[in-house]
Design a protein around this motif. Sequence first.
Motif, short mmCIF file in Angstrom:
data_model
loop_
_atom_site.label_atom_id
_atom_site.label_comp_id
_atom_site.label_asym_id
_atom_site.label_seq_id
_atom_site.Cartn_x
_atom_site.Cartn_y
_atom_site.Cartn_z
N PHE A 1 0.84 -1.19 0.00
CA PHE A 1 0.00 0.00 0.00
C PHE A 1 0.88 1.25 0.00
O PHE A 1 2.03 1.21 0.45
N GLY A 2 0.31 2.35 -0.47
CA GLY A 2 1.01 3.63 -0.38
C GLY A 2 1.28 3.97 1.08
O GLY A 2 0.42 3.78 1.93
N GLY A 3 2.50 4.42 1.39
CA GLY A 3 2.85 4.78 2.76
C GLY A 3 3.69 3.72 3.45
O GLY A 3 4.22 3.96 4.54
N GLN A 4 3.83 2.55 2.83
CA GLN A 4 4.64 1.48 3.44
C GLN A 4 6.11 1.56 3.05
O GLN A 4 6.91 0.75 3.50
N GLY A 5 6.46 2.52 2.22
CA GLY A 5 7.86 2.69 1.86
C GLY A 5 8.32 1.81 0.70
O GLY A 5 9.51 1.52 0.57
N VAL A 6 7.37 1.42 -0.14
CA VAL A 6 7.70 0.55 -1.28
C VAL A 6 8.71 1.22 -2.21
O VAL A 6 9.75 0.64 -2.56
N VAL A 7 8.41 2.46 -2.60
CA VAL A 7 9.28 3.16 -3.54
C VAL A 7 10.61 3.51 -2.86
O VAL A 7 11.68 3.41 -3.47
N ARG A 8 10.53 3.89 -1.59
CA ARG A 8 11.75 4.24 -0.85
C ARG A 8 12.70 3.04 -0.79
O ARG A 8 13.92 3.18 -0.96
N MET A 9 12.14 1.87 -0.55
CA MET A 9 12.96 0.67 -0.49
C MET A 9 13.64 0.43 -1.85
O MET A 9 14.84 0.13 -1.91
N GLY A 10 12.88 0.61 -2.91
CA GLY A 10 13.44 0.46 -4.25
C GLY A 10 14.53 1.47 -4.52
O GLY A 10 15.56 1.17 -5.14
N GLN A 11 14.31 2.68 -4.04
CA GLN A 11 15.29 3.75 -4.25
C GLN A 11 16.62 3.42 -3.55
O GLN A 11 17.69 3.61 -4.13
N ILE A 12 16.54 2.91 -2.34
CA ILE A 12 17.76 2.56 -1.60
C ILE A 12 18.49 1.41 -2.30
O ILE A 12 19.70 1.46 -2.53
N LEU A 13 17.71 0.40 -2.64
CA LEU A 13 18.29 -0.75 -3.36
C LEU A 13 18.98 -0.32 -4.65
O LEU A 13 20.10 -0.73 -4.95
N GLY A 14 18.28 0.51 -5.41
CA GLY A 14 18.78 0.96 -6.71
C GLY A 14 20.04 1.77 -6.56
O GLY A 14 21.03 1.56 -7.29
N LEU A 15 20.04 2.69 -5.61
CA LEU A 15 21.23 3.53 -5.41
C LEU A 15 22.42 2.69 -4.96
O LEU A 15 23.55 2.90 -5.40
N CYS A 16 22.14 1.71 -4.11
CA CYS A 16 23.19 0.80 -3.64
C CYS A 16 23.84 0.11 -4.85
O CYS A 16 25.07 0.04 -4.95
N ALA A 17 23.02 -0.35 -5.78
CA ALA A 17 23.55 -1.04 -6.97
C ALA A 17 24.34 -0.08 -7.86
O ALA A 17 25.40 -0.43 -8.38
N ILE A 18 23.82 1.13 -8.02
CA ILE A 18 24.52 2.12 -8.86
C ILE A 18 25.88 2.46 -8.25
O ILE A 18 26.89 2.55 -8.96
N ASN A 19 25.91 2.63 -6.93
CA ASN A 19 27.17 2.94 -6.27
C ASN A 19 28.20 1.83 -6.46
O ASN A 19 29.40 2.06 -6.34
N GLN A 20 27.71 0.64 -6.74
CA GLN A 20 28.63 -0.48 -6.98
C GLN A 20 28.91 -0.68 -8.47
O GLN A 20 29.44 -1.72 -8.86
N GLY A 21 28.48 0.27 -9.28
CA GLY A 21 28.83 0.23 -10.70
C GLY A 21 27.83 -0.48 -11.60
O GLY A 21 28.12 -0.74 -12.76
N HIS A 22 26.64 -0.78 -11.07
CA HIS A 22 25.65 -1.49 -11.88
C HIS A 22 24.70 -0.55 -12.58
O HIS A 22 24.59 0.63 -12.23
N ARG A 23 24.01 -1.08 -13.56
CA ARG A 23 22.94 -0.35 -14.23
C ARG A 23 21.63 -0.73 -13.56
O ARG A 23 21.44 -1.90 -13.18
N VAL A 24 20.74 0.23 -13.43
CA VAL A 24 19.51 0.01 -12.66
C VAL A 24 18.32 0.67 -13.35
O VAL A 24 18.43 1.79 -13.85
N THR A 25 17.19 -0.03 -13.39
CA THR A 25 15.93 0.62 -13.73
C THR A 25 14.93 0.37 -12.61
O THR A 25 14.97 -0.69 -11.97
N MET A 26 14.08 1.35 -12.39
CA MET A 26 12.99 1.15 -11.42
C MET A 26 11.71 1.76 -11.97
O MET A 26 11.61 2.97 -12.13
N LEU A 27 10.76 0.88 -12.28
CA LEU A 27 9.43 1.36 -12.65
C LEU A 27 8.63 1.48 -11.38
O LEU A 27 8.68 0.58 -10.53
#
Lengths: 412, 177
Positions: B16-42
């Motif tokens: 549901f909205g408010g549970q931090g779904v997008v925030r969790m994806g954002q952290i995961l994605g940034l973590c991967a980018i910082n390690q040199g990976h390519r990332v997409t998040m819809l």
Amino acid sequence: MATLTVSTRVGLVAPWVEWEKRCTDGRRLLEAGTYALTEGAIAAGCRVFAGYPITPATDIAEYMSKRLPQVGGYYVQSEDELAGMHACAGASLGGLKAMTATSGPGYTLMHDAYGWSITNEIPMVVVDAMRVGPISGITGAPGQGEFYIARYASHGGNFETIVLSPSSVQEAFWLTIDAFNLAERFRTPVTILTDQVISDMWEDLFIPADYDALDFVIPRKHNLMMPFYPVGSADLDVPPNLIGRGTGVCVSAYTHTEEGYDIEDMAAQWAQTYRLINKIRHHTDQLARYETLGLEDAEVVAVAYGANARTVKTGVLEARRRGVKAGFVRPITLWPFLDELYERDCRYVVCELNYDGQLVREVMRAAPDKKKVHFMGKSAELHTVAEVAAGLEGVARSNRVPELPYIWTEVR
Amino acid sequence: MATATGTRTEILISGFGGQGVVRMGQILGLCAINQGHRVTMLKSHGTETRGGYVRAQLVISPEYVDSPVVEHADVFVAFSQPAYKKFYDLCDGTVMYDPELFENVVDDAPERHLAVPATKLSKEKFSNQLFANRIMLGALTRVASLDYEAMRKAMLEVIPRFHEQNLAALDFGYRLS
């Protein structure tokens, strides 16, 4: 007439292929397409944004309201989209690069301002982040329903338009700079036709450290001298007109003379139209941006632009793994339409995010045999890789797209 | 990102909205980018911000990601029963779910289901449920064999406040067996 030779090799034909090689100093971020569109505009020297927020383009307005004051620019929240684009036209005539952004319901309100800007050769960039329609449709779902509207962005005919469509967040950044460059060179509004997926999706994004060092950005110049309107000419790189500094240029909705004065005369109508059409048609070689894959041996070519080109490309690779000789064409320049991309006599499967069939009609017109052009329309969601692979396999093996849920195949 | 397969990794998060779904994806994605990976998040959502359905689809790869659509998730983090029901078929890998938010899960693949009592633990440890998302992220870091230090760093980059509690919650989730 300029012609274009299409490369059959895998690859991307666009000015930013070279730009990317030259820009190595910068930051890698996880950001949205709206962020990339905003930063691309700032990097290109955009200093005015006037518009009205609408999902999924709202974030562009929001980012612009933060960024423009930081670089000495102006953000205007207008009363509606019509006023927003007219304000951008005024800003551009005042000597600043300008941009507005909207989605379908706002885009339809801009056609009067498009007419003024096209006729009076006013450079600017308009972003349309398409969502599914008609009208308000579904706010958070992608569509590709403005393919033709972007071409015919004003009533009255007698003009060509330039329309570009990015298919990644990174490409949105470079393409926005390119759009501003083209607006300056061709003295016309350039439309970035993007969609809800590209504007809303987050992706790794490289942003150059120093925008001032981007020597490929075409700076604003001013045309202070007659002729203000080089009617009868198809010349590029005529600097845009500047108003209010004693230049005496006129801006009018009517057919005009080279000073900008209204005139009701066949010769003037011819000369103005010659200019508005041929400054673009005579230079299509400088407007070709596209991506292709596997054309050297393809028997069936998938065609897609914008967001769903992403899943379609993966679908093409999947079909090739299954032994189908599949190829891929992604037009980035949507208008003027790149007929040359469809010269090959093979089967085409056009995947676009509408059910009525828009891009497919142009491919039918451009391809050697329109009976070999197939349609896979979808709406509100991207094509899946599985659907694309199934469609390509079906066409390759039995000349037809198989029946799939929510996939429209009839064109007429 | 040091994933089990080393190639394209698909992660689906929904709730549901408010549970931090997008925030969790954002952290995961940034973590991967910082390690040199390519990332997409819809990210897709209903008209409502809070309470409506939200889905984040992440693809992480060493190469440029063509299709950003998750069709065969390696990990599915389900924060609600409706999200679980709607997207279960898209997951070939591990389903992580919070049992307190669920009435039932399908019983055909118990080995692919991992109950993470994040809401319950958040209430116990932090006296409210706000840190359930970070506990789940910690558990996900473990399950997906992601780099824990990189995840801590990315989280601190994304989350503006309450670093101490967020770190504690992440750590707590990571250490769940």
